[in-house]
Design a protein around this motif. Structure first.
Motif, PDB file in Angstrom:
ATOM      1  N   ASN A  11       0.813  -1.216   0.000  1.00 20.67           N
ATOM      2  CA  ASN A  11       0.000   0.000   0.000  1.00 20.67           C
ATOM      3  C   ASN A  11       0.850   1.271   0.000  1.00 20.67           C
ATOM      4  O   ASN A  11       0.305   2.363   0.037  1.00 20.67           O
ATOM      5  CB  ASN A  11      -0.997  -0.003   1.156  1.00 20.67           C
ATOM      6  N   LEU A  12       2.153   1.111  -0.047  1.00 23.92           N
ATOM      7  CA  LEU A  12       3.053   2.260  -0.170  1.00 23.92           C
ATOM      8  C   LEU A  12       3.812   2.161  -1.493  1.00 23.92           C
ATOM      9  O   LEU A  12       4.132   1.068  -1.955  1.00 23.92           O
ATOM     10  CB  LEU A  12       4.051   2.306   0.998  1.00 23.92           C
ATOM     11  N   ASP A  58      -1.221   0.543   6.515  1.00 21.86           N
ATOM     12  CA  ASP A  58      -2.346  -0.343   6.800  1.00 21.86           C
ATOM     13  C   ASP A  58      -2.434  -0.622   8.301  1.00 21.86           C
ATOM     14  O   ASP A  58      -1.478  -1.103   8.900  1.00 21.86           O
ATOM     15  CB  ASP A  58      -2.105  -1.641   6.027  1.00 21.86           C
ATOM     16  N   LEU A  59      -3.570  -0.352   8.898  1.00 23.46           N
ATOM     17  CA  LEU A  59      -3.756  -0.597  10.335  1.00 23.46           C
ATOM     18  C   LEU A  59      -3.934  -2.075  10.671  1.00 23.46           C
ATOM     19  O   LEU A  59      -3.858  -2.457  11.837  1.00 23.46           O
ATOM     20  CB  LEU A  59      -4.953   0.198  10.855  1.00 23.46           C
ATOM     21  N   ASP A  60      -4.143  -2.913   9.659  1.00 25.24           N
ATOM     22  CA  ASP A  60      -4.320  -4.346   9.909  1.00 25.24           C
ATOM     23  C   ASP A  60      -3.089  -4.977  10.553  1.00 25.24           C
ATOM     24  O   ASP A  60      -3.204  -5.929  11.319  1.00 25.24           O
ATOM     25  CB  ASP A  60      -4.657  -5.093   8.616  1.00 25.24           C
ATOM     26  N   ILE A  64      -3.076  -7.350  13.820  1.00 24.82           N
ATOM     27  CA  ILE A  64      -2.528  -8.710  13.850  1.00 24.82           C
ATOM     28  C   ILE A  64      -1.578  -8.857  15.039  1.00 24.82           C
ATOM     29  O   ILE A  64      -1.632  -9.857  15.767  1.00 24.82           O
ATOM     30  CB  ILE A  64      -1.796  -9.041  12.527  1.00 24.82           C
ATOM     31  N   LEU A  65      -0.725  -7.865  15.262  1.00 24.68           N
ATOM     32  CA  LEU A  65       0.191  -7.921  16.410  1.00 24.68           C
ATOM     33  C   LEU A  65      -0.580  -7.998  17.722  1.00 24.68           C
ATOM     34  O   LEU A  65      -0.221  -8.762  18.619  1.00 24.68           O
ATOM     35  CB  LEU A  65       1.119  -6.701  16.421  1.00 24.68           C
ATOM     36  N   ILE A  78       2.511   4.420   8.979  1.00 21.35           N
ATOM     37  CA  ILE A  78       2.415   5.843   8.658  1.00 21.35           C
ATOM     38  C   ILE A  78       0.947   6.218   8.681  1.00 21.35           C
ATOM     39  O   ILE A  78       0.135   5.612   8.000  1.00 21.35           O
ATOM     40  CB  ILE A  78       3.018   6.138   7.275  1.00 21.35           C
ATOM     41  N   ARG A  79       0.611   7.222   9.475  1.00 23.70           N
ATOM     42  CA  ARG A  79      -0.767   7.696   9.576  1.00 23.70           C
ATOM     43  C   ARG A  79      -0.808   9.123   9.040  1.00 23.70           C
ATOM     44  O   ARG A  79      -0.548  10.064   9.762  1.00 23.70           O
ATOM     45  CB  ARG A  79      -1.222   7.682  11.037  1.00 23.70           C
TER      46      ARG A  79
END
Length: 126
Positions: A11-12, A58-60, A64-65, A78-79
């Motif tokens: 996504n980057l 991606d916040l996913d 997952i962590l 990165i937000r």
């Protein structure tokens, strides 16, 4: 001494690889090592196996962590609205340099335009 090596998520932009390498931080884009449509868990597994830190928008990955109480791989998320290296690259490189020891040990680093936040792994519910 182990050095920080990054895996840039799909996504980057691949431009992140050049920006990071130019800053002296080794980076590879996921599209160079895996399937473009690979699930996030596969990217996480690859990064953990190869001792890479995932750079994503991606916040996913943080979910997952948290769900797995994982200790590796470290994730840098990165937000920002504009996630191009030209806009937020300096902040990202600065954060990576400042938090490299923590990222090598296992951490979630969130970088936005106003601040940087570090959480050590495994993530604890707060």
């Amino acid at each position: 001494m182990t050095t920080l090596r990054l895996l840039v998520d799909m996504n980057l932009s691949p431009r992140w690889v050049a920006a990071l390498n130019d800053a002296g931080i080794a980076a590879t884009h996921w599209s160079d090592v895996g399937a473009r449509n690979a699930p996030d868990r596969q990217i996480m597994a690859y990064a953990a196996e190869h001792d890479l830190v995932v750079l994503t928008h991606d916040l996913d990955f943080s979910a997952i962590l948290a769900a797995t109480q994982g200790t590796k791989p470290s994730v840098v998320q990165i937000r920002a609205e504009d996630v191009s290296p030209a806009v937020i690259g300096t902040q990202v490189v600065s954060g990576l340099r400042q938090m490299s020891a923590e990222l090598l040990g296992g951490a979630l680093l969130t970088i936005d335009t106003n601040r940087t936040r570090l959480r050590l792994l495994p993530l604890q519910t707060q």
